[in-house]
Design an enzyme around this catalytic site. Structure first.
Site, short mmCIF file in Angstrom:
data_model
loop_
_atom_site.label_atom_id
_atom_site.label_comp_id
_atom_site.label_asym_id
_atom_site.label_seq_id
_atom_site.Cartn_x
_atom_site.Cartn_y
_atom_site.Cartn_z
N SER A 172 46.23 55.34 38.97
CA SER A 172 45.34 56.14 39.98
C SER A 172 45.13 57.75 39.50
O SER A 172 46.13 58.10 38.88
CB SER A 172 46.04 56.00 41.30
N TYR B 267 54.17 57.09 45.78
CA TYR B 267 53.21 56.44 45.16
C TYR B 267 52.57 57.14 43.97
O TYR B 267 52.52 56.41 42.86
CB TYR B 267 52.07 56.07 46.22
N1 LIG Z 1 41.49 51.23 46.04
C1 LIG Z 1 41.88 52.52 45.55
O1 LIG Z 1 41.06 53.13 46.29
C2 LIG Z 1 42.58 52.70 44.81
C3 LIG Z 1 42.31 53.95 44.17
C4 LIG Z 1 43.31 54.35 42.89
C5 LIG Z 1 44.13 53.22 42.38
N2 LIG Z 1 44.14 52.04 42.94
C6 LIG Z 1 45.16 51.20 42.45
O2 LIG Z 1 44.37 50.00 42.10
C7 LIG Z 1 45.20 48.78 42.36
C8 LIG Z 1 44.64 47.77 43.28
O3 LIG Z 1 44.28 48.55 44.54
P1 LIG Z 1 43.36 47.92 45.59
O4 LIG Z 1 42.86 48.66 46.44
O5 LIG Z 1 42.41 46.78 44.78
O6 LIG Z 1 44.32 46.71 46.46
P2 LIG Z 1 44.39 45.56 47.11
O7 LIG Z 1 42.80 45.43 47.69
O8 LIG Z 1 45.42 45.64 48.20
O9 LIG Z 1 44.44 44.41 46.17
C9 LIG Z 1 45.77 44.15 45.61
C10 LIG Z 1 46.10 42.86 44.90
O10 LIG Z 1 47.70 42.81 44.85
C11 LIG Z 1 48.13 41.76 45.35
N3 LIG Z 1 49.39 42.24 45.80
C12 LIG Z 1 49.76 43.25 46.90
N4 LIG Z 1 51.06 43.33 46.71
C13 LIG Z 1 51.71 42.34 46.04
C14 LIG Z 1 52.99 41.83 46.02
N5 LIG Z 1 53.90 42.62 46.40
N6 LIG Z 1 52.95 40.86 45.34
C15 LIG Z 1 52.10 40.12 44.61
N7 LIG Z 1 50.55 40.41 45.01
C16 LIG Z 1 50.63 41.54 45.64
C17 LIG Z 1 47.14 41.54 46.62
O11 LIG Z 1 47.11 40.25 47.15
P3 LIG Z 1 48.29 40.01 48.38
O12 LIG Z 1 48.41 40.93 49.59
O13 LIG Z 1 47.94 38.48 49.12
O14 LIG Z 1 49.62 39.89 47.66
C18 LIG Z 1 45.80 41.90 46.07
O15 LIG Z 1 45.48 40.59 45.25
C19 LIG Z 1 46.52 49.48 42.71
O16 LIG Z 1 47.41 49.48 41.53
C20 LIG Z 1 46.32 50.81 43.27
O17 LIG Z 1 47.18 51.66 43.13
C21 LIG Z 1 43.31 51.89 44.08
#
Ligand SMILES: NC(=O)c1ccc[n+]([C@@H]2O[C@H](COP(=O)([O-])OP(=O)(O)OC[C@H]3O[C@@H](n4cnc5c(N)ncnc54)[C@H](OP(=O)(O)O)[C@@H]3O)[C@@H](O)[C@H]2O)c1
Length: 270
Positions: free
Chosen positions: A146, A159
């Site tokens: 991020s 985080y």
């Molecule tokens: N979205 C943003 O604005 C943003 C910005 C900067 C960086 N990021 C990074 O991008 C990545 C994904 O973010 P996202 O927003 O796409 O998140 P998301 O929508 O919650 O998706 C996360 C994925 O990981 C799985 N997951 C979460 N915790 C888990 C666990 N304990 N064990 C196994 N699977 C797990 C979730 O499925 P389940 O919940 O079913 O387990 C889902 O498939 C992260 O690394 C985040 O730091 C996101």
């Protein structure tokens, strides 16, 4: 890179840790379009089942699902056992926990969980799949980080620190593993339109946090950058903000600016 060449270097299978929604789902789709079979890992089985059926039908690749929690140590043996008969040519570590609030308001268990999912998980999976890739002299590893990982970030201090770990680890491994034809990349995403991000219901952050990006654009840009650089920031506006934060102002000013943005977004909620 042409589809056949891509499959040869990064296939035949990819494992996506956190592959059922958001950015992880986007990676699943982009890799499937390139003909790569998938192992999708996440906790909620129904989401995994639905996505795997749809991807198999749409892109004609094989999809295995593993419903498991990456916070648990036992998960890593399960992942190793369920992939013993296939070649994982690409590892995408996407899952993360994002505790929002003041560091001292969380308990230690919550902090350790963030370290387990965001840092310990990538280290264990890179150790396992990286060694297998090294034997085959090919592969790719993408760590989803991020922009918060570029400097201290109030209200998501822990985080942000875990995301800095992912950037620095990927950059070091980019150098070490290129001798073995393994490409490593940190994708330092900005705000992205995912279920997790939208659920945080951020208030207007001001100019420093641009409109959330489409997750497919993040995944497409990352796959295009794999093998070309150690780390990158997806999206033009995010790149401009990163240039400002990292090159034009002091680190102290950067932390203050980012601090006021995160305060605008979440300050009223905590
Ligand atoms: N979205 C943003 O604005 C943003 C910005 C900067 C960086 N990021 C990074 O991008 C990545 C994904 O973010 P996202 O927003 O796409 O998140 P998301 O929508 O919650 O998706 C996360 C994925 O990981 C799985 N997951 C979460 N915790 C888990 C666990 N304990 N064990 C196994 N699977 C797990 C979730 O499925 P389940 O919940 O079913 O387990 C889902 O498939 C992260 O690394 C985040 O730091 C996101």
């Amino acid at each position: 890179m042409k589809k056949e060449k891509f499959k040869q270097k990064y296939g035949p299978w990819a494992l996506i840790a956190g592959g059922s929604q958001g950015i992880g789902e986007a990676f699943a789709r982009v890799l499937a379009m390139k003909g790569i079979n998938l192992v999708l890992v996440a906790r909620r089985k129904p989401l995994l089942e639905e996505l795997s059926v749809e991807i198999e039908k749409t892109y004609g690749v094989e999809v295995r699902i593993i419903s498991a929690d990456l916070a648990e140590s036992s998960t890593f043996n399960i992942l190793k056992e369920h992939t013993i008969d296939i070649e994982i040519g690409t590892l995408v570590y996407n899952a993360a926990i994002v505790p929002i609030g003041l560091f001292l308001d969380f308990n230690m268990e919550e902090h350790l969980k963030a370290i387990n999912i965001n840092c310990r998980g990538p280290a264990i999976l890179i150790d396992h799949f990286g060694k297998l890739m090294k034997k085959r002299e090919k592969g790719g590893i993408i760590l989803i980080s991020s922009m918060t990982g570029f400097q201290g970030t109030p209200l998501t201090a822990h985080y942000a620190a875990t995301k800095a770990y992912n950037i620095v680890l990927a950059e070091g491994l980019w150098y070490e593993l290129r001798a073995h034809n393994i490409d490593v990349l940190a994708c330092a995403a900005g705000a992205t339109n995912t279920p997790n991000y939208m659920a945080t219901e951020p208030d207007d952050p001001g100019f420093l946090v641009p409109k959330p990006m489409d997750p497919m654009k993040v995944a497409q840009e990352a796959i295009a950058k794999l093998g070309k650089r150690p780390s990158f920031v997806p999206g033009i506006t995010n790149k401009l903000v990163t240039f400002l934060i990292r090159r034009l102002i002091s680190r102290k000013q950067a932390i203050k600016l980012i601090g006021s943005s995160t305060d605008n977004m979440y300050g009223k909620k905590i």
